[in-house]
Design a protein around this motif. Structure first.
Motif, mmCIF file in Angstrom:
data_model
loop_
_atom_site.group_PDB
_atom_site.id
_atom_site.type_symbol
_atom_site.label_atom_id
_atom_site.label_comp_id
_atom_site.label_asym_id
_atom_site.label_seq_id
_atom_site.Cartn_x
_atom_site.Cartn_y
_atom_site.Cartn_z
ATOM 1 N N LEU A 276 0.832 -1.202 0.000
ATOM 2 C CA LEU A 276 0.000 0.000 0.000
ATOM 3 C C LEU A 276 0.866 1.251 0.000
ATOM 4 O O LEU A 276 0.569 2.232 -0.696
ATOM 5 C CB LEU A 276 -0.934 -0.004 1.206
ATOM 6 N N ALA A 277 1.939 1.231 0.796
ATOM 7 C CA ALA A 277 2.825 2.388 0.850
ATOM 8 C C ALA A 277 3.490 2.628 -0.504
ATOM 9 O O ALA A 277 3.610 3.778 -0.959
ATOM 10 C CB ALA A 277 3.880 2.175 1.934
ATOM 11 N N THR A 278 3.907 1.554 -1.157
ATOM 12 C CA THR A 278 4.522 1.679 -2.478
ATOM 13 C C THR A 278 3.542 2.262 -3.481
ATOM 14 O O THR A 278 3.895 3.096 -4.323
ATOM 15 C CB THR A 278 5.006 0.302 -2.964
ATOM 16 N N LEU A 279 2.296 1.842 -3.369
ATOM 17 C CA LEU A 279 1.241 2.313 -4.268
ATOM 18 C C LEU A 279 1.060 3.823 -4.166
ATOM 19 O O LEU A 279 0.845 4.516 -5.159
ATOM 20 C CB LEU A 279 -0.060 1.586 -3.933
ATOM 21 N N GLN A 280 1.177 4.369 -2.959
ATOM 22 C CA GLN A 280 0.886 5.779 -2.719
ATOM 23 C C GLN A 280 2.114 6.666 -2.744
ATOM 24 O O GLN A 280 1.989 7.893 -2.746
ATOM 25 C CB GLN A 280 0.212 5.929 -1.338
ATOM 26 N N ALA A 281 3.284 6.075 -2.758
ATOM 27 C CA ALA A 281 4.507 6.823 -2.484
ATOM 28 C C ALA A 281 4.690 8.041 -3.379
ATOM 29 O O ALA A 281 5.094 9.109 -2.905
ATOM 30 C CB ALA A 281 5.714 5.891 -2.618
ATOM 31 N N ASP A 282 4.428 7.921 -4.658
ATOM 32 C CA ASP A 282 4.722 9.004 -5.592
ATOM 33 C C ASP A 282 3.589 10.009 -5.752
ATOM 34 O O ASP A 282 3.752 11.003 -6.470
ATOM 35 C CB ASP A 282 5.053 8.413 -6.966
ATOM 36 N N ASP A 283 2.450 9.772 -5.117
ATOM 37 C CA ASP A 283 1.288 10.618 -5.377
ATOM 38 C C ASP A 283 0.715 11.290 -4.138
ATOM 39 O O ASP A 283 -0.225 12.074 -4.242
ATOM 40 C CB ASP A 283 0.192 9.782 -6.045
ATOM 41 N N ASP A 284 1.228 10.970 -2.974
ATOM 42 C CA ASP A 284 0.772 11.607 -1.742
ATOM 43 C C ASP A 284 -0.747 11.516 -1.597
ATOM 44 O O ASP A 284 -1.423 12.487 -1.273
ATOM 45 C CB ASP A 284 1.207 13.074 -1.704
ATOM 46 N N ALA A 285 -1.297 10.339 -1.865
ATOM 47 C CA ALA A 285 -2.736 10.132 -1.745
ATOM 48 C C ALA A 285 -3.050 9.325 -0.489
ATOM 49 O O ALA A 285 -2.249 8.501 -0.043
ATOM 50 C CB ALA A 285 -3.270 9.411 -2.973
ATOM 51 N N GLU A 286 -4.212 9.560 0.046
ATOM 52 C CA GLU A 286 -4.700 8.817 1.209
ATOM 53 C C GLU A 286 -5.684 7.763 0.727
ATOM 54 O O GLU A 286 -6.465 8.012 -0.202
ATOM 55 C CB GLU A 286 -5.389 9.793 2.159
ATOM 56 N N LEU A 287 -5.647 6.580 1.336
ATOM 57 C CA LEU A 287 -6.573 5.514 0.981
ATOM 58 C C LEU A 287 -7.581 5.303 2.099
ATOM 59 O O LEU A 287 -7.249 5.400 3.286
ATOM 60 C CB LEU A 287 -5.826 4.199 0.744
ATOM 61 N N VAL A 288 -8.809 5.018 1.721
ATOM 62 C CA VAL A 288 -9.833 4.538 2.652
ATOM 63 C C VAL A 288 -10.269 3.186 2.115
ATOM 64 O O VAL A 288 -10.868 3.108 1.035
ATOM 65 C CB VAL A 288 -11.017 5.508 2.747
ATOM 66 N N ILE A 289 -9.939 2.111 2.838
ATOM 67 C CA ILE A 289 -10.121 0.765 2.289
ATOM 68 C C ILE A 289 -10.817 -0.148 3.298
ATOM 69 O O ILE A 289 -10.731 0.059 4.510
ATOM 70 C CB ILE A 289 -8.777 0.142 1.877
ATOM 71 N N GLY A 290 -11.496 -1.178 2.770
ATOM 72 C CA GLY A 290 -12.133 -2.180 3.600
ATOM 73 C C GLY A 290 -11.285 -3.426 3.704
ATOM 74 O O GLY A 290 -10.738 -3.899 2.709
ATOM 75 N N ALA A 291 -11.169 -3.954 4.935
ATOM 76 C CA ALA A 291 -10.403 -5.178 5.164
ATOM 77 C C ALA A 291 -10.862 -5.792 6.478
ATOM 78 O O ALA A 291 -11.294 -5.072 7.388
ATOM 79 C CB ALA A 291 -8.907 -4.890 5.214
ATOM 80 N N PRO A 292 -10.753 -7.110 6.635
ATOM 81 C CA PRO A 292 -11.079 -7.718 7.923
ATOM 82 C C PRO A 292 -9.995 -7.383 8.947
ATOM 83 O O PRO A 292 -8.837 -7.119 8.585
ATOM 84 C CB PRO A 292 -11.101 -9.216 7.612
ATOM 85 N N ARG A 293 -10.356 -7.408 10.217
ATOM 86 C CA ARG A 293 -9.399 -7.142 11.282
ATOM 87 C C ARG A 293 -9.427 -8.281 12.285
ATOM 88 O O ARG A 293 -10.507 -8.757 12.662
ATOM 89 C CB ARG A 293 -9.735 -5.837 11.995
ATOM 90 N N ALA A 294 -8.269 -8.716 12.692
ATOM 91 C CA ALA A 294 -8.142 -9.708 13.753
ATOM 92 C C ALA A 294 -7.826 -8.982 15.050
ATOM 93 O O ALA A 294 -6.880 -8.189 15.112
ATOM 94 C CB ALA A 294 -7.039 -10.710 13.422
ATOM 95 N N GLY A 295 -8.615 -9.233 16.086
ATOM 96 C CA GLY A 295 -8.435 -8.524 17.337
ATOM 97 C C GLY A 295 -7.196 -8.932 18.092
ATOM 98 O O GLY A 295 -6.624 -8.130 18.846
ATOM 99 N N ALA A 296 -6.751 -10.167 17.913
ATOM 100 C CA ALA A 296 -5.573 -10.657 18.626
ATOM 101 C C ALA A 296 -4.318 -10.426 17.784
ATOM 102 O O ALA A 296 -4.369 -10.514 16.548
ATOM 103 C CB ALA A 296 -5.723 -12.147 18.938
ATOM 104 N N PRO A 297 -3.194 -10.121 18.427
ATOM 105 C CA PRO A 297 -1.955 -9.858 17.677
ATOM 106 C C PRO A 297 -1.518 -11.021 16.792
ATOM 107 O O PRO A 297 -0.870 -10.818 15.764
ATOM 108 C CB PRO A 297 -0.926 -9.604 18.781
#
Length: 557
Positions: free
Chosen positions: A340-361
């Protein structure tokens, strides 16, 4: 009238009702669709009224939701008969009781002469409010499913739906039901070959005056000239969409200020904020693929390429991805964050994305269906965990498991805690994940908490049906009107859209396609009447109908 003709008239009413919704969108039919039903209810006993109300619910529900049975059967990998059975159970338990109650109440309300149309409109609005709010938190979405709420039949008819900024969608339903009741009073006399009573003509005049007043106010409120832009290919029309969306912003600012004066709503002391360019990417990656073993890599590759293309064509400050666009635990998966960082690196854009989250580390439960704000450096700067989950799809009521997720260890999600709006470069974003946009009070909660615009990330590919997809957009667009907020709807399979504070779709993609579009939105801080008072209109309707029915019972005694 015999039961057979009464059932036939009821079926006609249900079909006419459905034709006002996508995919056909014969919006004008909503103003007459209830007339056949109301005519046969006038002289029916209460038991028959219950039967006719329930039957009407089945016909209209099936006709609007032709997609439901095959989609449910496919999702749960069951035969079509199982999908039909689930439709029947849900409809009879979660919708039919409210419309049957309306049918029972209708006949006593016809005894009040010229006031009948307005009382019938109030009864319909009260029934829909009860359907939308009862069982909230018990069987969310199924228990208070808003599908085919009458007011959504006018989505896109801007002058009609502006009343929702004060009453919610239930005010639009009130108008439609009142107009139908007034016409039914006159039509019943013609059917029975008797003179039309003076009270029926007076009722029609009153109902017409109310509708005309609302339409006049809507015309006054809505600015003219806003353009609709369609992105039919991955970047089709995106540059035009940005320019025209910015033009619409200026017109919308003026109109909101004008309507705020008319309604004595407060305006911020400072000048409106500048428009923020945004982009929406729609990968149209099927649910089966996304949740498969190779799904995380496939989806990240697809959305990454779409994002690179749209960033190369413009300079959006925020790029929106849909619900579950990424199907890996990005908090634990450093390679995904680096991508994701590589995707945005040259354009200084912010992403709002959907993804599952695991509560435990270690990637263990509880799991949540989450939306992340990702900074240009790949850092996860904010998160919203979905609060209102889909039963049997995202969680299992009573531990009844009809299907299991294919993705890794995620079998079901847990509801998230209330979360403030997410800080983004476009302003404070009120997140409404998928079905959360169908609950008016949830959108109101977001605005009360400080949301300056609304975002509706959605996962629609489990129902590969364009009619379903456009119905979703119609429902979400009413939230923009109710709250006077810009709304960004970002769907994995479309249509994705930018909706202005008057419910107009100023840019959209097609359904069931891979596409992207750019546009502009504006953060707003003023609050509509509906945002301030909530469902007060529907509650007043319910109290008025209750009092009227009690008065009718006393008169009969």
């Amino acid at each position: 009238m015999g039961l057979g003709p009464a059932l036939a008239a009821t079926a006609v009413s249900g079909v006419l009702y459905a034709l006002a919704f996508p995919p056909l969108r014969f919006r004008a039919l909503a103003w007459v669709a209830l007339v056949p039903l109301l005519i046969v209810l006038r002289d029916a006993g209460w038991r028959r009224r219950v039967v006719l109300g329930a039957f009407w619910t089945l016909v209209s529900g099936w006709s609007v939701g032709t997609w439901m049975a095959p989609a449910v059967a496919g999702y749960f990998e069951q035969p079509l008969a199982a999908g039909i059975a689930i439709f029947l159970v849900v409809t009879m338990l979660m919708a039919a009781p409210y419309y049957a109650a309306f049918a029972v109440a209708y006949r006593p309300l016809t005894r009040f002469g010229a006031a009948t149309p307005l009382l019938v409109g109030a009864a319909w609005a009260a029934a829909e409010l009860a359907r939308g709010r009862l069982l909230n938190g018990t069987l969310t979405y199924v228990g208070n499913s808003p599908w085919a709420t009458f007011g959504y039949a006018q989505a896109g008819v801007a002058p009609v739906v502006q009343i929702a900024s004060m009453t919610g969608v239930y005010g639009v339903s009130f108008l439609l039901a009142a107009a139908n009741a007034a016409l039914a009073d006159v039509a019943a006399a013609w059917v029975e070959r008797r003179p039309v009573a003076r009270g029926a003509w007076t009722g029609l005049t009153i109902a017409s005056a109310v509708v005309a007043s609302v339409l006049a106010w809507g015309v006054f409120t809505v600015p003219s000239g806003a353009a609709l832009v369609k992105a039919s290919d991955p970047l089709g029309g995106s540059s035009d969409a940005l320019v025209k969306s910015r033009d619409a912003l200026a017109q919308s600012r003026d109109a909101v200020d004008k309507s705020s004066d008319a309604l004595a709503e407060s305006r911020p002391a400072t000048a409106p904020a500048a428009a923020t360019p945004i982009a929406i990417v729609q990968g149209n990656v099927g649910a089966v693929v996304r949740w498969s073993q190779e799904g995380p890599a496939r989806t990240l590759e697809t959305y990454g390429q779409l994002t690179r293309d749209v960033l190369a064509r413009g300079d959006p400050r925020v790029v929106f991805w849909p619900e579950a666009a990424v199907t890996t635990f990005i908090e634990q998966e450093e390679p995904a964050r680096r991508a994701l960082a590589t995707l945005q690196a040259d354009d200084d854009a912010e992403l709002v994305i959907g993804a599952p989250r695991a509560g435990a580390p270690n990637g263990g439960p509880p799991f949540t269906n989450s939306i992340y704000v990702v900074g240009p450096d790949g850092a996860l700067t904010a998160r919203y965990d979905k609060e209102y989950l889909l039963p049997f799809m995202e969680y299992f009521p009573l531990r009844v498991e009809l299907a299991r997720r294919r993705f890794g260890r995620v079998r079901e999600f847990s509801p998230g805690a209330p979360t403030p709006p997410l800080p983004t470069r476009a302003g404070a974003a009120g997140i409404l994940v998928c079905n959360e946009a169908f609950l008016p009070h949830v959108a109101a909660d977001r605005v009360v908490a400080g949301a300056e615009y609304l975002v509706n990330p959605s996962n629609d590919s489990w129902v590969p049906n364009a009619g379903f997809a456009w119905q979703q957009l119609d429902i979400a667009s009413l939230r923009a009107v109710e709250q006077r907020r810009w709304l960004v709807r970002v769907s994995d399979s479309g249509p994705s859209a930018i909706v202005d504070p008057f419910g107009r779709v100023v840019a959209h993609t097609d359904a069931l396609t891979r596409a992207a579009l750019v546009g502009a939105i504006e953060a707003r801080s003023e609050r509509s009447v509906y945002a301030r008072v909530g469902d007060l209109f529907g509650i007043v309707c319910a109290l008025l109908v209750g009092f009227t029915l009690a008065l009718a019972a006393v008169r009969r005694a």
